[in-house]
Motif scaffolding. Structure first.
Motif, mmCIF file in Angstrom:
data_model
loop_
_atom_site.group_PDB
_atom_site.id
_atom_site.type_symbol
_atom_site.label_atom_id
_atom_site.label_comp_id
_atom_site.label_asym_id
_atom_site.label_seq_id
_atom_site.Cartn_x
_atom_site.Cartn_y
_atom_site.Cartn_z
ATOM 1 N N VAL A 186 0.833 -1.200 0.000
ATOM 2 C CA VAL A 186 0.000 0.000 0.000
ATOM 3 C C VAL A 186 0.867 1.249 0.000
ATOM 4 N N TYR A 187 0.285 2.327 -0.485
ATOM 5 C CA TYR A 187 0.905 3.648 -0.425
ATOM 6 C C TYR A 187 0.338 4.361 0.794
ATOM 7 N N ALA A 188 1.207 4.846 1.638
ATOM 8 C CA ALA A 188 0.808 5.617 2.816
ATOM 9 C C ALA A 188 1.683 6.864 2.874
ATOM 10 N N THR A 189 1.274 7.834 3.644
ATOM 11 C CA THR A 189 2.074 9.046 3.780
ATOM 12 C C THR A 189 2.195 9.428 5.248
ATOM 13 N N VAL A 190 3.365 9.942 5.603
ATOM 14 C CA VAL A 190 3.631 10.429 6.958
ATOM 15 C C VAL A 190 4.305 11.787 6.842
ATOM 16 N N THR A 191 4.141 12.623 7.867
ATOM 17 C CA THR A 191 4.746 13.951 7.809
ATOM 18 C C THR A 191 6.133 13.983 8.437
ATOM 19 N N GLY A 192 6.441 13.058 9.307
ATOM 20 C CA GLY A 192 7.769 13.010 9.923
ATOM 21 C C GLY A 192 8.468 11.719 9.540
ATOM 22 N N ALA A 193 9.247 11.234 10.473
ATOM 23 C CA ALA A 193 9.928 9.959 10.244
ATOM 24 C C ALA A 193 8.904 8.827 10.222
ATOM 25 N N PRO A 194 9.174 7.774 9.453
ATOM 26 C CA PRO A 194 8.254 6.633 9.444
ATOM 27 C C PRO A 194 8.150 6.005 10.836
ATOM 28 N N PRO A 195 6.991 5.479 11.191
ATOM 29 C CA PRO A 195 6.842 4.807 12.483
ATOM 30 C C PRO A 195 7.840 3.653 12.621
ATOM 31 N N ALA A 196 8.277 3.415 13.846
ATOM 32 C CA ALA A 196 9.209 2.316 14.116
ATOM 33 C C ALA A 196 8.592 0.997 13.675
ATOM 34 N N GLY A 197 9.448 0.122 13.185
ATOM 35 C CA GLY A 197 9.005 -1.211 12.785
ATOM 36 C C GLY A 197 8.588 -1.341 11.341
ATOM 37 N N LEU A 198 8.485 -0.227 10.641
ATOM 38 C CA LEU A 198 8.140 -0.305 9.215
ATOM 39 C C LEU A 198 9.392 -0.583 8.399
ATOM 40 N N ASP A 199 9.220 -1.339 7.348
ATOM 41 C CA ASP A 199 10.319 -1.619 6.423
ATOM 42 C C ASP A 199 9.841 -1.271 5.015
ATOM 43 N N PRO A 200 9.786 0.028 4.663
ATOM 44 C CA PRO A 200 9.263 0.428 3.358
ATOM 45 C C PRO A 200 10.094 -0.153 2.210
ATOM 46 N N VAL A 201 9.397 -0.541 1.151
ATOM 47 C CA VAL A 201 10.108 -0.981 -0.052
ATOM 48 C C VAL A 201 10.395 0.213 -0.952
#
Length: 136
Positions: free
Chosen positions: A24-39
């Motif tokens: 999925v495509y998601a968006t965040v305004t700061g750093a990605p939440p801990a535990g995510l491993d974006p491709v």
């Protein structure tokens, strides 16, 4: 392995592969939440776009509205090769399949609607077969 520039070689060597899972495509305004491993991560003025496994987004409470399948074109395409993205996007467009393309250093990656990922894979396999036949 040297990156390929020739469009016919790129198309005949396409070897598309559907990566297991839903993305999925998601968006965040700061750093990605801990535990995510974006491709994929893309910085934009409005925030950071992340492409992550759907279950990771769900666990992190991230909102999304587009669930995709991830297809990797296993040909080693040069970053300055001309025509591959256009050829792939055209074939998928003819089939009515949307496609978001991300170039990695070694390969191109396509994110297509999850419900049509197998169909998109078949379209790309046909494109490669047609290129082989045309190259004769």
């Amino acid at each position: 392995m040297r990156p390929e520039h020739d469009l016919y070689r790129l198309l005949t060597g396409l070897r598309p592969h559907l990566v297991p899972g839903r993305y999925v495509y998601a968006t965040v305004t700061g750093a990605p939440p801990a535990g995510l491993d974006p491709v994929v991560t893309v910085r934009e003025a409005e925030g950071r776009t992340l492409v992550v496994r759907q279950e990771e987004a769900d666990a992190a409470g991230l909102g999304y509205d587009f669930v995709t399948g991830w297809i990797t074109l296993r040909v080693h395409s040069a970053l300055d090769a001309v025509g591959l993205t256009a050829a792939v996007a055209t074939e998928l467009a003819v089939a009515g399949i949307s496609c978001n393309v991300v170039a990695g250093f070694h390969h191109d990656h396509l994110f297509v609607p999850y419900a049509r990922a197998e169909e998109a894979l078949a379209v790309l396999e046909r494109l490669a077969e047609d290129a082989v036949e045309a190259a004769g």
